[in-house]
Structures are given as structure tokens and as C-alpha cells.
Design an enzyme around this catalytic site. Structure first.
Site, PDB file in Angstrom:
ATOM      1  N   ASP A  75      23.070 -12.277  44.901  1.00 24.74           N
ATOM      2  CA  ASP A  75      21.904 -11.418  44.801  1.00 24.74           C
ATOM      3  C   ASP A  75      22.365  -9.970  44.713  1.00 24.74           C
ATOM      4  O   ASP A  75      23.172  -9.520  45.533  1.00 24.74           O
ATOM      5  CB  ASP A  75      21.014 -11.624  46.029  1.00 24.74           C
ATOM      6  N   HIS A  83      14.144   0.852  44.937  1.00 28.76           N
ATOM      7  CA  HIS A  83      14.196  -0.033  46.112  1.00 28.76           C
ATOM      8  C   HIS A  83      15.323   0.394  47.054  1.00 28.76           C
ATOM      9  O   HIS A  83      15.121   0.523  48.266  1.00 28.76           O
ATOM     10  CB  HIS A  83      14.397  -1.485  45.676  1.00 28.76           C
ATOM     11  N   GLU A 122      10.857 -10.499  48.527  1.00 27.65           N
ATOM     12  CA  GLU A 122      11.498  -9.581  47.595  1.00 27.65           C
ATOM     13  C   GLU A 122      11.228 -10.108  46.191  1.00 27.65           C
ATOM     14  O   GLU A 122      11.647 -11.210  45.838  1.00 27.65           O
ATOM     15  CB  GLU A 122      13.007  -9.469  47.853  1.00 27.65           C
ATOM     16  N   GLU A 132      11.947 -10.424  42.557  1.00 24.02           N
ATOM     17  CA  GLU A 132      13.174 -10.218  41.778  1.00 24.02           C
ATOM     18  C   GLU A 132      13.107 -11.029  40.487  1.00 24.02           C
ATOM     19  O   GLU A 132      12.266 -11.915  40.315  1.00 24.02           O
ATOM     20  CB  GLU A 132      14.394 -10.701  42.577  1.00 24.02           C
ATOM     21  N   ASP A 163      13.183 -13.592  47.061  1.00 29.96           N
ATOM     22  CA  ASP A 163      14.236 -13.632  48.082  1.00 29.96           C
ATOM     23  C   ASP A 163      13.605 -13.353  49.439  1.00 29.96           C
ATOM     24  O   ASP A 163      13.658 -12.241  49.955  1.00 29.96           O
ATOM     25  CB  ASP A 163      15.302 -12.576  47.721  1.00 29.96           C
ATOM     26  N   ARG A 204      13.347  -9.428  58.056  1.00 31.91           N
ATOM     27  CA  ARG A 204      13.907  -8.080  58.234  1.00 31.91           C
ATOM     28  C   ARG A 204      14.487  -7.839  59.620  1.00 31.91           C
ATOM     29  O   ARG A 204      15.437  -7.077  59.778  1.00 31.91           O
ATOM     30  CB  ARG A 204      12.825  -7.027  57.959  1.00 31.91           C
ATOM     31  N   GLN A 230      17.793  -9.696  59.780  1.00 27.47           N
ATOM     32  CA  GLN A 230      18.699  -8.984  58.870  1.00 27.47           C
ATOM     33  C   GLN A 230      19.237  -7.698  59.519  1.00 27.47           C
ATOM     34  O   GLN A 230      20.443  -7.439  59.507  1.00 27.47           O
ATOM     35  CB  GLN A 230      17.935  -8.649  57.581  1.00 27.47           C
ATOM     36  N   LYS A 248      18.397 -14.047  55.193  1.00 30.16           N
ATOM     37  CA  LYS A 248      17.963 -14.323  53.828  1.00 30.16           C
ATOM     38  C   LYS A 248      18.296 -15.742  53.354  1.00 30.16           C
ATOM     39  O   LYS A 248      17.763 -16.185  52.336  1.00 30.16           O
ATOM     40  CB  LYS A 248      18.616 -13.325  52.865  1.00 30.16           C
ATOM     41  N   THR A 265      15.031 -19.288  49.150  1.00 32.28           N
ATOM     42  CA  THR A 265      14.815 -18.412  47.998  1.00 32.28           C
ATOM     43  C   THR A 265      14.018 -19.232  46.997  1.00 32.28           C
ATOM     44  O   THR A 265      14.431 -20.338  46.646  1.00 32.28           O
ATOM     45  CB  THR A 265      16.160 -17.994  47.362  1.00 32.28           C
ATOM     46  N   GLU A 302       8.769  -2.096  52.085  1.00 32.81           N
ATOM     47  CA  GLU A 302       8.500  -0.809  51.428  1.00 32.81           C
ATOM     48  C   GLU A 302       7.002  -0.519  51.344  1.00 32.81           C
ATOM     49  O   GLU A 302       6.568   0.597  51.602  1.00 32.81           O
ATOM     50  CB  GLU A 302       9.080  -0.808  50.017  1.00 32.81           C
TER      51      GLU A 302
HETATM   52  O1  LIG Z   1      19.770  -1.555  51.989  1.00 29.11           O
HETATM   53  C1  LIG Z   1      19.765  -2.426  52.840  1.00 29.11           C
HETATM   54  O2  LIG Z   1      20.233  -2.222  53.949  1.00 29.11           O
HETATM   55  C2  LIG Z   1      19.195  -3.776  52.579  1.00 29.11           C
HETATM   56  C3  LIG Z   1      18.708  -4.146  51.400  1.00 29.11           C
HETATM   57  C4  LIG Z   1      18.095  -5.445  51.150  1.00 29.11           C
HETATM   58  O3  LIG Z   1      17.726  -6.210  52.011  1.00 29.11           O
HETATM   59  C5  LIG Z   1      17.844  -5.794  49.761  1.00 29.11           C
HETATM   60  C6  LIG Z   1      18.575  -6.959  49.161  1.00 29.11           C
HETATM   61  O4  LIG Z   1      18.549  -8.147  49.495  1.00 29.11           O
HETATM   62  C7  LIG Z   1      19.020  -6.663  47.807  1.00 29.11           C
HETATM   63  C8  LIG Z   1      17.839  -6.500  46.925  1.00 29.11           C
HETATM   64  O5  LIG Z   1      17.048  -7.435  46.849  1.00 29.11           O
HETATM   65  O6  LIG Z   1      17.697  -5.463  46.273  1.00 29.11           O
HETATM   66 CA   LIG Z   2      17.233  -9.561  47.548  1.00 34.08          CA
HETATM   67 MG   LIG Z   3      16.703 -15.371  50.132  1.00 33.52          MG
END
Ligand SMILES: O=C(O)/C=C/C(=O)CC(=O)CC(=O)O
Ligand SMILES: [Ca+2]
Ligand SMILES: [Mg+2]
Length: 409
Positions: free
Chosen positions: A116, A123, A189, A191, A223, A227, A230, A243, A247, A356
Site C-alpha cells: 500500500d 492526504h 481509506e 484508494e 484499506d 487509527r 495504528q 490495517k 482490505t 481527515e
Molecule cells: O502518515 C501517517 O502517519 C499514516 C498514514 C496512513 O495511515 C495512510 C496509509 O495507510 C497510506 C495511505 O493510504 O495513504
Molecule cells: Ca492505506
Molecule cells: Mg487494510
């Protein structure tokens, strides 16, 4: 024109012809192409028409077809177009058409490696501001290379599969130590996923200019992201359990051939210019070999469209992501899938994640039923849809990518 009863303005008309894996009651999954509201069962049609390689379509995934490579994909598309338009072929097509309402769609690809990326500047900047308020929004490497992480291919599921809320470790800011339990910040997400074929040998990078030999087609990709899990786990090695639980991809793989009219130049990579291995070459249509794609998304949350992310604003191109992914000599395998990263445009109603859209939960989103949301609740359903311009003013649909959240186990 076709003898088939397909409206000229169908977003699944002859300009599209996506491939997917379908079954009807009591029959095995196999490859079909969609035309209008019909699915053509390709293998028996091709066998009856005397096509030699029909057996690649009598399979429960697209992988055998993906292994055949670009010349076979282009020839197959020409053949499908011919049988659907030539009245003399009607006898070997008509018996193998099934209404789309009568089929079950399956995961189209046995996913080999899943990667990914993070190719949207809007973003990445938004998430940087939210997660790292004391630093520059973009990390110093961001405009030099398409950043990515390896995902879990075994948990890629087809549209319609329920998503069980994941449990795991999170550390609320008010706590000294982490707690375990269901995620309370479950997100999406939006995508674009790229389906790869024509596997390569270890040690042989694929250039930007040669990427079309391997980019078979695209799917919508969600995706799902926890959060809270993560944020606690991902420094310094990147996303993992936050994650990898699921998916979702759409069932119809729209070919890169069908998307030729959607090619656009990238929004611009001048400050800094990327290193030579990431640079594309000029092409007659002006889009270049490192082309962008004019695909517009719709993100629907419990029936309310909350966002329309524009893919044409993406910074890195699919060809650049593919070239970067192989520049160290890593192989491509038939059935590889890579995600573009979350698609967010410059406007609030163009953001591709609820992190976001709700600005980390501080600005709730109001749905049409009057309810407010920040992150996903149990029972919520998210639908991604997208369209792209086809040739001659036509529209190409990428179909739908749907998932409903079920309570944690
Ligand atoms: O910038 C970060 O700390 C985290 C970003 C993401 O979670 C986004 C990711 O999975 C990549 C994306 O989908 O753009
Ligand atoms: Ca992603
Ligand atoms: Mg995923």
C-alpha cells in the site's frame, strides 16, 4: 455497436469490459466479463468459438490470465469486443450470457504480494498535521520516493464481505499504559488498487516506461484502518495490525486499456524533480508514461455521500509506484496488488478518510438521517464508487466496493 441490448450510455458498455470471477447457483467460480447488466461466461464462449487459450478463464481467479502478459491481455480485449459486436458470433455468445442479478461475485485475484502506497500529497499533509502537529506535514523523503508498506495479502476480501471490528492494543492519551479492546477509531481509506501480471525474475527492475506491460487493471480498494491501534504500534516500522485485519476490493477489474481515455498528466513534480528512475517519458497524448488518471470517487456512509475524492490530484503515478517497488530487484508476481494510498483532494469534501473528514474526531460529519459520525459504528455501511471518462464522451464505471461493520468478537 453491438447486437446486444446494452444502452449506448451504459457505464459498463463496450468501452469498459472489466473482468471478474463469478458463479451462479450450483456452479463453480470462473472468469467473466461484464457488458451492461450481463456477464459473459468467457471460457465456454471462447471454447465454442475455437479460441486456443480458453482454459485460462475456466479458473476461480484471474491469475492464469494475468500470467499470460500484456500481448495476451490486449488480444483478449480485441477478441471479446469482436464476439460482442459481430452478429456472426451471436451463436457462441448468447448461450453464455447471465444476468448480473443472478451471479455471485468472488475475489477476482488470488492476491500474491500486497503493498500500500501513500501517493496523495493532500492526504499525507492532512495526516501529518493530525498525527505530527509539531513537525512539517510531509516527511523529508515524501517528494523523493513513493512511500509504501507491505500489507497482508491473505486478508484482502471482495466487496460485500462483512468487516469485524478489530481488537488490539491502544494507548489513550489519558492512560500511562496501553489497554486492550475493540478499536474505537475505526476508519476507511478510499484508494485505487492496481492488479499486476506478467511476473518478473528476481533482480530485474521494471522501468516507468515498461510498467504498462505489468499493469493489468484497477479495482476500488478500501484499506480499513484502526487509527487507535495504528497510532500506538506503527513507530518506527509502519502500519501492522491496525490495517491488516481486512482490505476490501471491488469485484470487477477495469483494465488499463479501458482507462486510456482517462490518462492525464500528473499535477506536477518539479520541486524537487524525482530521480531519473522515477521520471516518465513524453507520449503523444500528453499524459506521458508516468500518467495520472482522471477517476472521481464517491464515498457513501450509511446512504449519505460524504466525499468525492478526485484521483487526478495524486502526486505519484501508478507507473512510478511500480518502478519504485521493483528498483531494488524485487520480483513482481502474477496477482500482486498495490494500493495507491488514500485519495484526498484539496477540499474538505474531497477527503478519502474519516480521520481527515472529521479532523481526528473534532468535526463530526452529519449524515442525511440527522445522525453524527466521527469514526465507524457497528452496523455502519460504507460504499465506494468511481467513474472515469471513456472514449467519445462515454463513462466507465469501476463498480462498487462495499463493507458493513460487525461488532468485535
Ligand atoms: O502518515 C501517517 O502517519 C499514516 C498514514 C496512513 O495511515 C495512510 C496509509 O495507510 C497510506 C495511505 O493510504 O495513504
Ligand atoms: Ca492505506
Ligand atoms: Mg487494510
Amino acid at each position: 455497436m453491438t447486437w446486444l441490448d446494452v444502452p449506448a450510455d451504459s457505464p459498463f458498455g463496450l468501452h469498459n469490459l472489466p473482468y471478474g470471477v463469478f458463479s451462479t447457483e450450483g456452479s463453480a467460480p470462473r472468469v467473466g466479463t461484464r457488458v451492461g447488466d450481463l456477464v459473459l461466461d468467457l471460457a465456454p464462449c471462447a471454447e465454442q468459438a475455437g479460441m486456443e487459450s480458453y482454459a485460462v478463464w475456466a479458473q476461480p481467479s484471474l491469475n492464469a490470465f494475468l500470467a499470460q502478459g500484456r500481448p495476451a491481455w490486449t488480444a483478449a480485449r480485441e477478441w471479446v469486443t469482436e464476439v460482442l459486436t459481430n452478429p456472426a458470433r451471436r451463436d457462441c455468445v448468447e448461450p453464455h450470457l447471465v444476468p448480473v442479478a443472478d451471479v455471485t461475485m468472488h475475489l477476482p485475484v488470488e492476491v500474491a504480494d500486497y503493498v500500500d502506497f501513500y501517493a496523495s500529497e493532500h492526504h499525507a499533509s492532512n495526516v501529518g498535521r493530525i498525527f505530527r502537529p509539531d513537525s512539517e506535514p510531509l516527511t523529508p523523503n515524501w517528494k523523493h520516493l513513493p512511500i509504501g508498506y507491505h500489507g497482508r495479502s491473505g486478508t484482502v476480501v471482495v466487496s460485500g464481505t462483512d468487516i469485524v471490528r478489530p481488537s488490539g492494543q491502544r494507548k489513550p492519551p489519558t492512560e500511562e499504559v496501553p489497554v486492550f479492546g475493540p478499536s474505537v477509531r475505526l476508519d476507511i481509506e478510499a484508494e485505487l488498487g492496481f492488479v499486476v501480471g506478467g511476473g518478473t525474475e528476481l533482480g530485474s527492475p521494471v522501468s516507468v516506461a515498461d510498467s504498462d506491460e505489468h499493469l493489468f487493471g484497477v479495482v476500488l480498494l478500501n484499506d480499513w484502518s484502526a487509527r487507535d491501534l495504528q497510532a500506538w504500534e506503527y513507530v518506527p516500522l509502519g502500519p501492522f495490525l491496525g490495517k491488516s485485519f481486512a482490505t476490501t476490493i471491488s469485484p470487477w477489474v477495469v483494465t488499463t486499456d479501458a482507462l486510456r481515455s482517462a490518462r492525464v498528466p500528473l499535477p506536477g513534480q518539479t520541486d524537487p524533480a524525482p530521480l531519473p528512475y522515477l521520471q516518465g517519458e513524453a507520449t503523444e497524448d500528453g499524459a506521458g508514461t508516468a500518467y495520472g488518471l482522471d477517476i472521481t470517487y464517491e464515498v457513501e456512509w450509511n446512504g449519505t455521500v460524504v466525499s468525492r475524492p478526485p484521483y487526478r490530484t495524486m502526486y505519484w503515478s501508478p507507473a512510478q509506484m511500480l518502478a519504485h517497488m521493483t528498483v531494488n530487484g524485487a520480483t513482481l508476481r502474477d496477482g500482486d496488488l498495490f494500493g495507491s494510498g488514500t485519495i484526498s483532494g484539496p477540499e474538505r469534501d474531497q477527503r478519502g478518510s474519516f480521520l481527515e473528514l472529521s479532523w481526528s474526531g473534532q468535526e463530526p460529519v452529519t449524515l442525511d438521517d440527522g445522525s453524527e459520525r466521527t469514526f465507524l459504528e457497528d452496523g455502519d455501511t460504507v460504499v465506494l464508487r468511481a467513474t472515469a471518462p471513456g472514449p467519445g464522451g462515454s463513462t466507465i464505471s469501476l463498480g462498487e466496493c462495499v463493507g458493513t461493520i460487525r461488532p468485535a468478537r
